[in-house]
Write an enzyme that holds these catalytic residues in place. Structure first.
Site, PDB file in Angstrom:
ATOM      1  N   SER A   1       0.786  -1.245   0.000  1.00 27.00           N
ATOM      2  CA  SER A   1       0.000   0.000   0.000  1.00 27.00           C
ATOM      3  C   SER A   1       0.806   1.276   0.000  1.00 27.00           C
ATOM      4  O   SER A   1       0.224   2.359  -0.112  1.00 27.00           O
ATOM      5  CB  SER A   1      -0.934   0.026   1.210  1.00 27.00           C
ATOM      6  OG  SER A   1      -2.001  -0.822   0.964  1.00 27.00           O
TER       7      SER A   1
ATOM      8  N   THR B   1      -5.815 -17.422   4.112  1.00 32.76           N
ATOM      9  CA  THR B   1      -4.632 -16.734   3.612  1.00 32.76           C
ATOM     10  C   THR B   1      -3.950 -17.423   2.438  1.00 32.76           C
ATOM     11  O   THR B   1      -3.811 -16.819   1.364  1.00 32.76           O
ATOM     12  CB  THR B   1      -3.641 -16.554   4.776  1.00 32.76           C
ATOM     13  OG1 THR B   1      -4.303 -15.801   5.805  1.00 32.76           O
ATOM     14  CG2 THR B   1      -2.379 -15.848   4.332  1.00 32.76           C
TER      15      THR B   1
ATOM     16  N   ASN C   1      -9.073  -1.166  -0.045  1.00 32.00           N
ATOM     17  CA  ASN C   1      -8.279  -1.151  -1.268  1.00 32.00           C
ATOM     18  C   ASN C   1      -9.086  -0.677  -2.462  1.00 32.00           C
ATOM     19  O   ASN C   1      -8.537  -0.079  -3.400  1.00 32.00           O
ATOM     20  CB  ASN C   1      -7.730  -2.552  -1.539  1.00 32.00           C
ATOM     21  CG  ASN C   1      -6.624  -2.920  -0.585  1.00 32.00           C
ATOM     22  OD1 ASN C   1      -5.570  -2.282  -0.594  1.00 32.00           O
ATOM     23  ND2 ASN C   1      -6.859  -3.895   0.262  1.00 32.00           N
TER      24      ASN C   1
ATOM     25  N   ARG D   1      -0.534   8.267   5.723  1.00 28.35           N
ATOM     26  CA  ARG D   1      -0.816   8.218   7.146  1.00 28.35           C
ATOM     27  C   ARG D   1       0.051   9.222   7.896  1.00 28.35           C
ATOM     28  O   ARG D   1       1.104   9.618   7.409  1.00 28.35           O
ATOM     29  CB  ARG D   1      -0.494   6.808   7.679  1.00 28.35           C
ATOM     30  CG  ARG D   1      -1.285   5.679   7.051  1.00 28.35           C
ATOM     31  CD  ARG D   1      -0.859   4.343   7.655  1.00 28.35           C
ATOM     32  NE  ARG D   1      -1.499   3.205   6.981  1.00 28.35           N
ATOM     33  CZ  ARG D   1      -2.769   2.832   7.154  1.00 28.35           C
ATOM     34  NH1 ARG D   1      -3.541   3.498   7.978  1.00 28.35           N
ATOM     35  NH2 ARG D   1      -3.274   1.802   6.494  1.00 28.35           N
TER      36      ARG D   1
ATOM     37  N   GLY E   1       2.805  -0.866   4.219  1.00 28.94           N
ATOM     38  CA  GLY E   1       2.440  -1.777   3.130  1.00 28.94           C
ATOM     39  C   GLY E   1       2.410  -3.213   3.622  1.00 28.94           C
ATOM     40  O   GLY E   1       3.268  -3.604   4.426  1.00 28.94           O
TER      41      GLY E   1
HETATM   42  C1  LIG Z   1      -2.473  -2.748   5.570  1.00 32.80           C
HETATM   43  C2  LIG Z   1      -1.831  -2.111   4.379  1.00 32.80           C
HETATM   44  N1  LIG Z   1      -2.569  -2.475   3.205  1.00 32.80           N
HETATM   45  C3  LIG Z   1      -1.929  -2.869   2.083  1.00 32.80           C
HETATM   46  O1  LIG Z   1      -0.719  -2.792   1.962  1.00 32.80           O
HETATM   47  C4  LIG Z   1      -2.797  -3.613   1.085  1.00 32.80           C
HETATM   48  C5  LIG Z   1      -2.261  -3.539  -0.311  1.00 32.80           C
HETATM   49  N2  LIG Z   1      -2.794  -4.991   1.553  1.00 32.80           N
HETATM   50  C6  LIG Z   1      -3.886  -5.569   2.073  1.00 32.80           C
HETATM   51  O2  LIG Z   1      -4.977  -5.073   2.033  1.00 32.80           O
HETATM   52  C7  LIG Z   1      -3.672  -6.932   2.743  1.00 32.80           C
HETATM   53  C8  LIG Z   1      -4.108  -8.094   1.833  1.00 32.80           C
HETATM   54  C9  LIG Z   1      -3.923  -9.432   2.564  1.00 32.80           C
HETATM   55  C10 LIG Z   1      -2.492  -9.680   2.948  1.00 32.80           C
HETATM   56  C11 LIG Z   1      -2.302 -11.046   3.615  1.00 32.80           C
HETATM   57  N3  LIG Z   1      -3.207 -11.265   4.730  1.00 32.80           N
HETATM   58  C12 LIG Z   1      -4.090 -12.293   4.744  1.00 32.80           C
HETATM   59  O3  LIG Z   1      -4.199 -13.064   3.816  1.00 32.80           O
HETATM   60  C13 LIG Z   1      -4.938 -12.397   5.982  1.00 32.80           C
HETATM   61  N4  LIG Z   1      -5.857 -13.513   5.904  1.00 32.80           N
HETATM   62  C14 LIG Z   1      -0.884 -11.077   4.147  1.00 32.80           C
HETATM   63  O4  LIG Z   1      -0.694 -10.758   5.344  1.00 32.80           O
HETATM   64  O5  LIG Z   1       0.034 -11.329   3.341  1.00 32.80           O
HETATM   65  C15 LIG Z   1      -1.791  -0.627   4.619  1.00 32.80           C
HETATM   66  O6  LIG Z   1      -2.526   0.100   3.987  1.00 32.80           O
HETATM   67  O7  LIG Z   1      -1.025  -0.241   5.469  1.00 32.80           O
END
Ligand SMILES: C[C@@H](NC(=O)[C@@H](C)NC(=O)CCCC[C@H](NC(=O)C[NH3+])C(=O)[O-])C(=O)O
Length: 351
Positions: free
Chosen positions: A62, A123, A161, A287, A302
């Protein structure tokens, strides 16, 4: 008063803590206190045992949202997009509610549900099901619109997202180009980010890079090498590749005023609280964290399969941190990696 020198002992301890809770490797690069300071622990490749290379590339998840936000805000500067216009004005019929504005997307207050919650509920199966898939933006938005909205537009912060997938659609509509070309033209080239790229839908990370390792949900199950994937499930919300030096350059240039007009940067940094405790804040695609020493830092986190990233800088852009751990689905490791910020920006804890 000048910021205190980073406490590299504390920073390295935070990296060691990250390994202790399941990351194969972790590293950090800090600029703004003389020559860049780096620290790296563990391995970037569990098969070869190769040590973490501070120049290695990785998926930034992210943190991509901040790149997309800069491109969109440059289009606002150029009068091509208005933050308070309805999204449907630019993408007729896309969203079921004309009240959702561009600003609602950028502040995660649109109410559009995040399709990744269902996609990655399990996951590893969820990841394996999409790692080689190529989605259109429309397909991702359709996944979101199958689920109820999470808030009336503008009423509350609900991270999704989907918001930055729609931002990608707005960029493409307003410029007639794919986001890759706009990232290149407006950020990567001007800042000479030699290790930053947007190669969707290629699954590889070209050049010297870290392997990323995904923790399965089942305790004790073996790590999954998740390095190769399209990240098509995220695209303009999370598919960029970079390295610590380029992230330092990017966040410093952004907060240093090199990418946006002052009033647009001010709009980007106009924060709304993301939690009831009023301790965490979100602006337009980035943020703000308020650290224990009273310093506020700006940037993004991210999370993508196999990689946790932090990319933050001071308000004047003079001191920047980029930190990465090559694992994910292990919240304790993400929290431990975040512990690098205090040592980097607050220096030695006064006894
Ligand atoms: C939180 C972060 N968001 C991002 O970076 C976006 C791109 N990532 C996600 O929404 C997480 C997707 C799942 C990851 C997976 N998790 C799972 O599969 C959980 N069941 C993993 O941890 O690799 C932000 O904005 O800071």
């Amino acid at each position: 008063a000048p910021a205190p020198a980073p406490d590299m002992e504390a920073v390295t301890q935070a990296l060691k803590n990250t390994l202790a809770v399941g990351a194969p490797g972790a590293m950090v690069r800090i600029t703004g206190s003389g020559a860049p300071l780096t620290s790296a622990v563990g391995v970037q490749d569990r098969t070869t045992g190769a040590a973490m290379d501070v120049n290695g590339r990785f998926r930034i998840g992210s943190v991509t949202k901040t790149f997309s936000s800069v491109v969109l805000l440059q289009l606002v500067d150029e009068g091509k997009i208005s933050l308070d216009a309805p999204v449907n004005q630019y993408l007729p019929g896309l969203l079921p509610d004309d009240r959702i504005t561009v600003r609602h997307l950028m502040t995660h207050r649109s109410g559009l549900s995040d399709y990744t919650n269902a996609m990655f509920d399990k996951t590893v199966p969820g990841f394996e099901a999409v790692r080689n898939k190529v989605f259109t933006y429309q397909e991702l938005v359709a996944l979101s619109l199958r689920e109820p909205r999470t808030t009336e537009p503008g009423v509350s912060y609900q991270y999704s997202n989907t918001n930055f997938v729609v931002v990608g659609m707005l960029i493409e509509k307003a410029t007639g180009h794919g986001v890759a070309k706009e990232y290149e033209k407006r950020i990567i080239k001007p800042l000479k980010l030699k290790n930053t790229s947007y190669v969707h839908p290629s699954t590889e990370i070209k050049g010297a890079h870290l392997h990323g390792y995904l923790h399965p949900d089942e305790a004790g199950a073996p790590l999954v090498d998740s390095t190769e994937q399209t990240v098509s499930w995220a695209q303009s919300a999370g598919a960029m590749i970079s390295n610590t030096a380029d992230l330092n350059t990017f966040t410093s240039a952004l907060l240093g005023g090199r990418l946006l007009k002052p009033r647009t940067l001010d709009a980007m940094l106009t924060m709304t609280p993301t939690d009831a405790a009023n301790s965490r804040f979100y602006g337009l695609g980035l943020r703000r964290y308020d650290l224990s020493c009273g310093t506020s830092v700006y940037g993004h986190t991210g999370t993508v399969q196999g990689f946790y990233t932090y990319a933050f800088t001071t308000r004047d852009g003079k001191r920047s941190l980029a930190a990465v751990a090559n694992t994910s689905n292990k919240g304790a490791a993400n929290t431990a990696l975040g512990g690098t910020l205090e040592g980097a920006f607050c220096g030695k804890k006064t006894p």
